[in-house]
Every structure is written in C-alpha cells, then in structure tokens.
Design an enzyme around this catalytic site. Sequence first.
Site, PDB file in Angstrom:
ATOM      1  CG  HIS A 202      -0.250   0.370   2.480  1.00 22.89           C
ATOM      2  ND1 HIS A 202       0.429  -0.472   3.135  1.00 22.89           N
ATOM      3  CD2 HIS A 202      -0.130   1.555   3.044  1.00 22.89           C
ATOM      4  CE1 HIS A 202       0.946   0.032   4.228  1.00 22.89           C
ATOM      5  NE2 HIS A 202       0.656   1.331   4.157  1.00 22.89           N
TER       6      HIS A 202
HETATM    7  C1  UD1 Z   1      -1.933   5.793   5.182  1.00 24.93           C
HETATM    8  C2  UD1 Z   1      -0.805   6.302   5.747  1.00 24.93           C
HETATM    9  C3  UD1 Z   1       0.435   5.040   6.055  1.00 24.93           C
HETATM   10  C4  UD1 Z   1      -0.367   3.967   6.614  1.00 24.93           C
HETATM   11  C5  UD1 Z   1      -1.516   3.519   6.016  1.00 24.93           C
HETATM   12  C6  UD1 Z   1      -2.246   2.431   6.951  1.00 24.93           C
HETATM   13  C7  UD1 Z   1      -0.276   8.540   5.262  1.00 24.93           C
HETATM   14  C8  UD1 Z   1       0.756   9.462   4.446  1.00 24.93           C
HETATM   15  N1  UD1 Z   1      -0.216   7.273   4.997  1.00 24.93           N
HETATM   16  O1  UD1 Z   1      -1.655   5.400   4.036  1.00 24.93           O
HETATM   17  O2  UD1 Z   1       1.461   5.457   6.732  1.00 24.93           O
HETATM   18  O3  UD1 Z   1       0.624   2.951   6.701  1.00 24.93           O
HETATM   19  O4  UD1 Z   1      -2.502   4.511   6.170  1.00 24.93           O
HETATM   20  O5  UD1 Z   1      -3.254   1.725   5.954  1.00 24.93           O
HETATM   21  O6  UD1 Z   1      -0.759   8.983   6.442  1.00 24.93           O
HETATM   22  N2  UD1 Z   1      -8.888   4.693   0.458  1.00 24.93           N
HETATM   23  C9  UD1 Z   1     -10.306   4.112   0.543  1.00 24.93           C
HETATM   24  N3  UD1 Z   1     -10.767   3.953   1.765  1.00 24.93           N
HETATM   25  C10 UD1 Z   1     -10.472   4.300   2.944  1.00 24.93           C
HETATM   26  C11 UD1 Z   1      -9.311   5.001   2.922  1.00 24.93           C
HETATM   27  C12 UD1 Z   1      -8.582   5.197   1.702  1.00 24.93           C
HETATM   28  O7  UD1 Z   1     -10.826   4.000  -0.642  1.00 24.93           O
HETATM   29  O8  UD1 Z   1     -10.974   4.240   3.953  1.00 24.93           O
HETATM   30  C13 UD1 Z   1      -8.175   5.185  -0.527  1.00 24.93           C
HETATM   31  C14 UD1 Z   1      -8.376   6.256  -1.090  1.00 24.93           C
HETATM   32  O9  UD1 Z   1      -8.273   6.196  -2.685  1.00 24.93           O
HETATM   33  C15 UD1 Z   1      -7.094   7.464  -0.774  1.00 24.93           C
HETATM   34  C16 UD1 Z   1      -6.128   6.181  -0.648  1.00 24.93           C
HETATM   35  O10 UD1 Z   1      -6.841   5.022  -0.372  1.00 24.93           O
HETATM   36  O11 UD1 Z   1      -6.826   8.314  -1.607  1.00 24.93           O
HETATM   37  C17 UD1 Z   1      -4.734   6.454   0.023  1.00 24.93           C
HETATM   38  O12 UD1 Z   1      -5.477   6.871   1.463  1.00 24.93           O
HETATM   39  P1  UD1 Z   1      -4.547   7.314   2.595  1.00 24.93           P
HETATM   40  O13 UD1 Z   1      -5.241   7.555   3.882  1.00 24.93           O
HETATM   41  O14 UD1 Z   1      -4.253   8.803   2.040  1.00 24.93           O
HETATM   42  O15 UD1 Z   1      -3.223   6.583   2.632  1.00 24.93           O
HETATM   43  P2  UD1 Z   1      -2.852   5.172   2.676  1.00 24.93           P
HETATM   44  O16 UD1 Z   1      -2.335   4.594   1.660  1.00 24.93           O
HETATM   45  O17 UD1 Z   1      -3.958   4.299   3.321  1.00 24.93           O
END
Ligand code: UD1
Length: 357
Positions: A202
């Site tokens: 991820h």
């Molecule tokens: C985030 C953290 C990372 C952690 C990870 C655990 C940051 C910079 N990154 O990464 O350190 O290891 O969480 O999982 O804070 N999305 C969904 N549903 C959700 C959440 C996210 O569809 O409930 C999708 C969205 O398209 C979003 C993407 O995942 O843009 C990334 O989500 P984000 O929270 O920005 O970062 P993670 O990759 O989850």
Amino acid sequence: MRVISVVGARPQFIKAAAVCRALREKHDEILVHSGQHYDYAMSDVFFEQLSIPKPDFNLAVGSGAHGKQTGEMMGLLEELFLEQRPDVVLVYGDTNTTLAAGLAAAKAGIPVAHVEAGLRSFNRAMPEEINRVLVDHVSDLLLCPTRAAVANLEAEGITEGVRLVGDVMLDTARFFAERNDSTAVLDQFEVESGEYFLATVHRAGTSDSPTRLADVISAFGRLDRPVLWAVHPRTRKNIDEFGLGDALNAASNVRPVPPVSYLETVGLLRNARALLTDSGGMQKEAYFFGVPCVTLREETEWVETVELGWNRLAGTDADGIVAAASDVTVPMTRPEVYGDGHAAEAIVEALEKRYSA
Ligand code: UD1
C-alpha cells in the site's frame, strides 16, 4: 488526567486498542477519529473487533492530497483542542493524522505525547518519514518502541522526555491471539497452513509507481505457492488505472482479496509460510508470530527484524522478491526486542508521571 487521543488510519486503531483499555481504567480519554480511513473494512471493523470505544468526535476529513488533508484536519483539531483543553494530546505513528494532531496541539500550547517516537527509515521520499520527524520535534513526551528509536532521537539531539516503553502493537497482538482461533480463517480463505504467502502492498513508493507495481505482480506470479493478497483500496485503484488488471489475472497463483480485518490478518499471518509486504507494522507482527518476512522496500524502520534474520529487504525488483521468497529461513532465536507486551501500561505510567497534577 484528561487526554485527547487522535487516530485516523488502520495501524493507529490497532495501537489505540491497547492504550485506550489501559488509559480508561483511571483517566478521562476523549477519542478523536480524523476520518482519514473511512470504509467499513478500513475503519469500523477494527473498532468492532478490537473493542475500541466509539470515537467522541469524527472529523470525517476523508481522502485527499497530503497538504489539503493535513490542513483540513489541523483546522478542525485546533478548534477542538482549544475547546476541550486536555492535559495532553496523544498521537500515534506516522500518518497525516499524526502530523496534523501533533502540529495543531503544539501550536495550541498543549503538550504532545507521541507513541512510536524515534523511528526512522532515513528516506525522506516517504511521506511517513516527514511526518514522524516533524512530530518528534514538537513532542513533549517521546514514547519509543525500541532501543534503535531512542538512539535515533539522541542523534537528532532529543534526549529530554524520551521513554523506552516497548511496542504497543505487541500488546494488541498478544491480547487477541490468546482469545481467537487462528485456524478458522484457513477454511474461510481456502488456504493450507504453511503453504501460502500472505501479501500486502500500500505504500506510495510501491503502489503509485506503474513499473514497481508491475514488478511486484510479476514476482508474486512467479512464486511456487499461492499468494493471498489483501489489496488496499489505493492499490486496487492503481492496478486498474495502470492497466495491470490483465497481468494480475494471468498470475494464476495470486489471489487478490479485499482488505482483511485485524483478526483475519492475524490468523492468516500466523499460518503463512512468509509475509510479503511494504507495511511497517506488519513486518513487526510477522516477527511477533515467528513468521519470516520479505519486505518490498529498500530500507526499514524495524531494523531489529533484519538484524535478527527474520526479515529480508528485497526492494521491488521482481528477481529480488522471487529470490528472497523462495529461500525463507526461520532463525533459531526471537528475542524480546519489542518489549514484553505491556507497553500500554508503560505508556499510561509515563503520561501520569509527566502530566498528573
Ligand atoms: C495511510 C498512511 C500510511 C499507513 C496506512 C495504513 C499517510 C501518509 N499514510 O496510507 O502511513 O501505513 O494509512 O493503511 O498518512 N482509501 C479508501 N478508503 C479508505 C481510505 C483510503 O478507498 O477508507 C483510498 C483512497 O483512494 C485514498 C487512498 O486509499 O486516496 C490512500 O489513503 P490515505 O489514507 O491517503 O493513505 P494510505 O495509503 O491508506
């Protein structure tokens, strides 16, 4: 004490589960969810399974570019902190939620206590590295999981307010491993103990790059056993956007499944031949359960797992991943480098010493 704890993403729920339990025995905790993770499979299921109290506030910030997401959280958290006036704000790990809460509290003149302080990958291209460095430098109490973390802080001139408390993910892992049958998931996911790889991907560094993601898929497809891959929504989206769906379908041994819950993860991990991951927390969880790990990165914050022979840094090069996964070894020893599974109590004690009137 009156403590505001701020969480928002999966690994923070796992850590908060143990600390909330210990903290609420004697103190007032206000739990704030930033809304960084919001899908049922990314958030609610963790609260349900880990018996985490319902958040008192949910900021529902959702996904977005880093600056926008962090900024929105900061504005809302600042208002909340000024209104609630806690003795301390407790933040976890290295996500954008951690940074937003740490900065907002420090600027409001409220002490910040950081759980998982001092970790470093020394790779500033990782958003998490920026988050953790900045939060450590505005924290008043730095709660370190490992000796390496304490040494990293010392190298940056931070020695005041530093406590070695152990790793709180071990508390949660032990608590739930004792209470759950880890074999039920084998039937559920149709895998045989010791005969499959568990995979998670991820990180921005892996999943936002078409070539790296293609290499990872190709490597998984070349392994001699089934690869059960719990696909993060970000990675799912990128597989589709980069046109890698056909490559994934062609890898007949690779079984992509939606994100799995904490208890499913623990069950699948404990029975896996090895873990293939770019997650930080899961490298450690593999160590807790005595499962070898192949890390799809060039460096790690959890250096002990590599030094002790339980973790190999394979990067995202397909040949490197195949070589490391085809030759997993189980070392003879697994010392308690992450503490004794009572980090939550040590954290509460450190908070009491510093903030109890
Ligand atoms: C985030 C953290 C990372 C952690 C990870 C655990 C940051 C910079 N990154 O990464 O350190 O290891 O969480 O999982 O804070 N999305 C969904 N549903 C959700 C959440 C996210 O569809 O409930 C999708 C969205 O398209 C979003 C993407 O995942 O843009 C990334 O989500 P984000 O929270 O920005 O970062 P993670 O990759 O989850």
